[in-house]
Design an enzyme around this catalytic site. Structure first.
Site, PDB file in Angstrom:
ATOM      1  CE  LYS C 116      -3.609  -2.148   1.858  1.00 55.33           C
ATOM      2  NZ  LYS C 116      -5.099  -1.914   2.808  1.00 55.33           N
ATOM      3  CD  GLU C 199      -4.145   5.670   4.007  1.00 51.80           C
ATOM      4  OE1 GLU C 199      -3.773   4.730   3.212  1.00 51.80           O
ATOM      5  OE2 GLU C 199      -5.698   6.123   3.975  1.00 51.80           O
ATOM      6  CG  HIS C 234     -12.190   0.005   9.710  1.00 49.88           C
ATOM      7  ND1 HIS C 234     -12.413   1.109   9.059  1.00 49.88           N
ATOM      8  CD2 HIS C 234     -11.057  -0.295  10.391  1.00 49.88           C
ATOM      9  CE1 HIS C 234     -12.351   2.181  10.790  1.00 49.88           C
ATOM     10  NE2 HIS C 234     -10.727   0.825  10.532  1.00 49.88           N
ATOM     11  NE  ARG C 291      -7.802  -8.051  -2.432  1.00 44.58           N
ATOM     12  CZ  ARG C 291      -8.974  -7.694  -2.400  1.00 44.58           C
ATOM     13  NH1 ARG C 291      -9.837  -7.542  -2.962  1.00 44.58           N
ATOM     14  NH2 ARG C 291      -7.917  -6.750  -0.940  1.00 44.58           N
TER      15      ARG C 291
END
Lengths: 168, 500, 500, 168
Positions: C116, C199, C234, C291
């Site tokens: 990421k 983040e 999430h 994916r």
């Protein structure tokens, strides 16, 4: 354990060794290693040399099983070795005698009897009409013969498997 | 909008209508005969009422009982499904008289075009070509005479028929008396009306039909065609939409003819014009079905419309939700009708109890079914137990998908025509799209074989393991019989325990 | 084209891939862990091989075993599904080295954008706006420091994460140590990689993602967006496509950004760019999933494409079957993820045996499921047992349809979140389309109640009749227990006999 | 036949008369005529004053049934009248005592024990973390109290329902 199994008019010899899974199985001398597990109800999952199969098994009568594999239907009669054989294991429906017994393939109502006693019939000739599920179904003689006996009349309600007529 | 709708039907179509109502927030009232107490439509409806014994003339065809039940339950409208009372003008009229909304065309329109002979006259008048034949109901003697005039081969047809029932092709005069008797008898049983007429039999043509929808404000649209040539005994077996024989030009010509006829009779709600199309792309009107068709899902899949919802909205006085220029066909859909019948024993009906049921899943499928594990398929009604529908981006993908779905579909306890569908889907003519109304019959005439044998060893092993495992599980002598299911389950559990 | 594909996964996605292969005429090889011997993917595949014990590090994450099995079975390609090894660059590389085709991007592309942190750097470089945060993996201490620089609230994320796992929002510094530990631990268990980064948490934004497909010939297309804002912890719960927040202009801007990034890294096969979109329609790149996504069916339903088939074709070197200007979105699709968890007990996982299963049918539905009656839902894997997807002409119809389908869906034996979905689908914000990533959590914070009680009398009656009937059926004293099913069946049969 | 039935902490009185279907049923004095039939397995179809319901019934223990109706779950404890009552029929899980027993809601693994013996905890405070199905689940104290006993440690495998901790 050793079984004789009648299928499509032939006898097959099966040997199943031991109790676990995978289990060694021999059919007519050919060996398989079979991994199996019951999935649900009548359903069995089989792995034979890596190939995956689904089989449904239902016991119709003592030792007589219907087995479905990949959309195909097999009716098999099993006989455990060392036990007294039943009459004609595996050979039902494959005799070639002169007598034909016309049975009702399903429950229904007799709509029309198309022949009379002592009448000669040809192979493929319609002999009786049964109504079921809103459709009329004509039953035919499979070989030439003479009507020996008629057990029902127009309007009779019949059950699946009932004998309707005998042709000789 | 209606707050409650009574569904005057059973089986998969009753379930289909219930689902549409539920999505629209409309209450549902089922009716059922004595043998259908545990049927899926009874289970899924909000309310359910017994209307009589199993034979349909005493239950699903009882106009009085059904109207009475609608009033009792406070349903303002009745959806008739297909079959039973769906094309019965008297039923539609009785609803109108009683202040109930019949979800379908007016009784006037049913009389005008629904009677097949009347429909043929009207179509001619509207400039739609028809198959040569008689234009009124006939006595047995008149039939014989008409056949002599028209010339063999002919089709004897029930005037009130539909769904492939009540039809006989006659190629020799000797067949005529039997055909007349059988057609009248089926027509009485299925539609409560023994009237018959005669049409010339056109031979190897395609059976292609046009779906129309009309509202009460004068809007009529056609929703493309359905290719229904694959038939056995005039019973549709597999349908697809679009037809790869129909190009845009023919689709427009047929669609416009269908709309013209609908407008000529002030038709409202869903209707289907059936045509024969010859190899030169000439089309001939056969009849109009003044109701929803069995095969409506393939049209829904390619147009994206929900025809049952559209029917209900139109019946409630709303305008059609689409204009002709908004209708786009996307991809290709195929439907297999799953019947409880034995394809390897002359397609004998096979009622009984569903012992195991495994339904396909995954992309592009739709299953319209009224069966469930443990349910009874009664002997008294149509053997259609399920419809399997597949959608694909093109015909090839739809074919691949429905083949795959058929390989997952397991129905045990009754014999079904699933193995037959699997063979038809590999028929070279069908794969190539070169089909007509005789394709199936002439293939079947060669004799259908079951292909059985490929998995004989696996079947033998499975059976032996069944007996072997049961023996272990119960330690009772072999052959106590009948406890198959529990033996597996027991063995499975023991197996699970042993492995832990 | 490949003659055989190994599917390195389990559950519904393995079944999904098997179905696509079967439609393409490609052989399928399943792998399974000891607890999955009777799993649906093993039953449906052509071949199946045991690869280890239940814990995934010893089976579904065993690169060596899986590659060895592919070679043994003669499979030329491997489909990794989602989760497990699907985003593992080493696995992709090992396949490449062993001459096997990994059905997904190259190991190089996975490394470049899949990690990421790496993806965030690349996106910036490609001119795609990103959420502020760190651009490399951090030690625990570095995390603490980074949080001080970025400012609270932040999200701690697993670098190898996906599917909503391995994320924790941190709003106070006291929460930080626990969040770091939990995220690393989940990341190790689920992805075999404990690396994390930080983040800034943007708050009430929408989570919208763009599906891209790229072939090896330089063609890249985007297939519209998916609205995935409805999340709990999430974890996406309900997804829809299109998003009614996204207009044509925003769709093009986001789609073009996604294509730009894919091209920048020479990306091939299916991939998804996840974005946060703020109320002013500014979008920020979050991460790229290299994916197939869990929620790919909604894109398939609106585009008409089969993404798994497209993946396989692209992996075999074929060109994409569509150009950008041929892609049309039709209607609206919604997916509900059905989990084996108890919504009324803090969403605790609920493994166990499926005792009864009734699956919805009818128009516009798609069910992706790996459960069947009698199967075990093991404790060792993700609790996703099924995906229910509905398509409608518009959002309203899709909502009505999925509500109707949920009302038909019965799963007994394990507790599921079906009742939760039924409540969410009536949530006024959702109905109005006014949702963001906090919608579900803030609604849940008020406490979820089960609405239980409306059918108390019916439940009391049903239970009493059960006991009453069993008593009659067995004439044994009440409370012998455990024979529930047979008691019903026996009573049913007696009832049937009595009525005849 | 008369039953006492405990549901949601309340006792209900049910009377079922006769053997056929439809059968008259009284609940707390209110009368219903119930048409019922077993569809399959655990499934019962009920028609009550024309309304159609589906109910699934599974017996969890002696007289304790779980009943599902229209997506809702009911756990009901039945007692046949004239038989010795079981302890606390219908009132399980509704006591308000000071003792909290933390049990494993599902089989899994203890990932972290967040408290130590004798530690004070507040309502809603996390006390233990269990991992199952790849998700960590924090169990919380429902009321303030003091940790009395901890029966597991990090890394322990636990079964569903196992007692993990006692708080007083």
């Amino acid at each position: 354990m050793i079984y004789s199994a009648g299928l499509h008019g032939r006898l097959h010899r099966l040997m199943v060794k031991g109790r676990g899974s995978p289990v060694p199985v021999q059919i007519n001398g050919k060996s398989y290693e079979v991994d199996f597990t019951a999935a649900d109800g009548s359903l069995l999952s089989l792995l034979v040399m890596g190939r995956s199969y689904e089989a449904d098994v239902v016991e119709e009568a003592d030792g007589v099983l219907t087995v479905w594999v990949e959309g195909e239907t097999y009716r098999i009669e099993y006989q455990e070795e060392g036990r007294r054989p039943r009459r004609g294991v595996g050979l039902t429906g494959h005799g070639a005698g002169g007598r034909q017994v016309i049975t009702a393939p399903m429950p229904g109502k007799v709509v029309a009897v198309l022949v009379s006693p002592a009448q000669e019939v040809t192979a493929g000739q319609g002999v009786i009409v049964i109504e079921a599920m809103k459709m009329e179904n004509e039953l035919k003689a499979s070989r030439p013969g003479v009507i020996k006996e008629i057990k029902v009349q127009e309007g009779s309600a019949v059950g699946g498997g009932d004998v309707l007529m005998v042709i000789e | 909008m209606f707050n409650k709708i009574l569904i005057a039907n059973r089986g998969e179509i009753a379930v289909r209508v219930i689902r549409a109502c539920r999505e629209m927030g409309i209450g549902t009232v089922a009716v059922y005969s004595e043998v259908d107490r545990a049927a899926l439509h009874v289970r899924l409806a909000d309310e359910a009422y017994l209307i009589g014994p199993a034979p349909s003339p005493q239950s699903y065809l009882r106009i009085d009982r059904i109207i009475e039940t609608a009033k009792l339950a406070g349903a303002r409208a009745i959806h008739p499904g297909y079959g039973f009372l769906s094309e019965n003008a008297e039923f539609a009229m009785r609803c109108e008289e009683e202040g109930l909304v019949f979800i379908g065309p007016s009784s006037h329109a049913i009389r005008a075009v629904g009677g097949k002979t009347a429909g043929r006259s009207l179509a001619s008048a509207a400039g739609v070509p028809v198959v040569p034949g008689t234009t009124r109901d006939l006595t047995d003697q008149e039939v014989v005479q008409a056949v002599r005039e028209i010339g063999l081969p002919v089709v004897i047809k029930a005037s009130a028929g539909g769904g492939g029932k009540g039809m006989r092709i006659v190629s020799t005069e000797a067949m005529l008396p039997g055909a007349i008797r059988a057609t009248r008898s089926e027509a009485s049983a299925a539609f409560g009306n023994p009237a018959i007429y005669v049409e010339r039999y056109l031979g190897a043509a395609r059976h292609i039909e046009i779906q129309v929808m009309a509202d009460t404000r004068g809007n009529v649209v056609y929703l493309g065609e359905r290719e229904c040539s694959l038939q056995r005994r005039h019973q549709k077996v597999i349908e697809e939409s679009p037809s790869d024989f129909v190009d845009l030009e023919l689709r427009c010509r047929m669609g416009e003819a269908a709309v013209r006829l609908a407008k000529a009779v002030g038709y409202t709600n869903a209707g289907t014009m059936e045509f024969l199309v010859d190899p030169s792309r000439n089309f001939y009107f056969l009849e109009m079905n003044t109701r929803l068709q069995v095969e409506h899902p393939i049209t829904e899949m390619v147009t994206g419309l929900d025809l049952v919802k559209e029917q209900i909205r139109v019946a409630a006085g709303e305008a059609l939700s689409v204009r002709q220029d908004e209708i786009q066909l996307r991809g290709h859909a195929i439907e297999c009708r799953i019947y409880a019948e034995d394809p390897f024993n002359n397609f004998m009906p096979s009622p009984g109890r569903i012992r195991a049921l495994r339904t396909p899943g995954g992309p592009g499928l739709r299953i319209e079914s009224a069966i469930y594990e443990g349910c009874e398929v009664p002997i008294h009604y149509d053997p259609l137990i399920s419809k399997l529908v597949a959608w694909g981006r093109d015909r090839e993908e739809a074919m691949e998908r429905i083949r795959r779905a058929l390989s997952e579909y397991v129905v045990l306890g009754v014999t079904t025509n699933i193995p037959f569908h699997r063979q038809v889907l590999n028929l070279p003519q069908f794969v190539a799209g070169e089909i007509n109304t005789e394709t199936l019959e002439s293939w079947l005439a060669k004799g259908l074989t079951s292909d059985n044998g490929a998995f004989a060893d696996i079947a033998l092993i499975a059976g032996a393991l069944y007996l072997h495992t049961r023996k272990r599980a119960t330690t009772s002598p072999m052959g106590q019989g009948g406890q198959g299911d529990s033996a597996w389950k027991l063995a499975g559990r023991q197996d699970g325990l042993r492995r832990r």
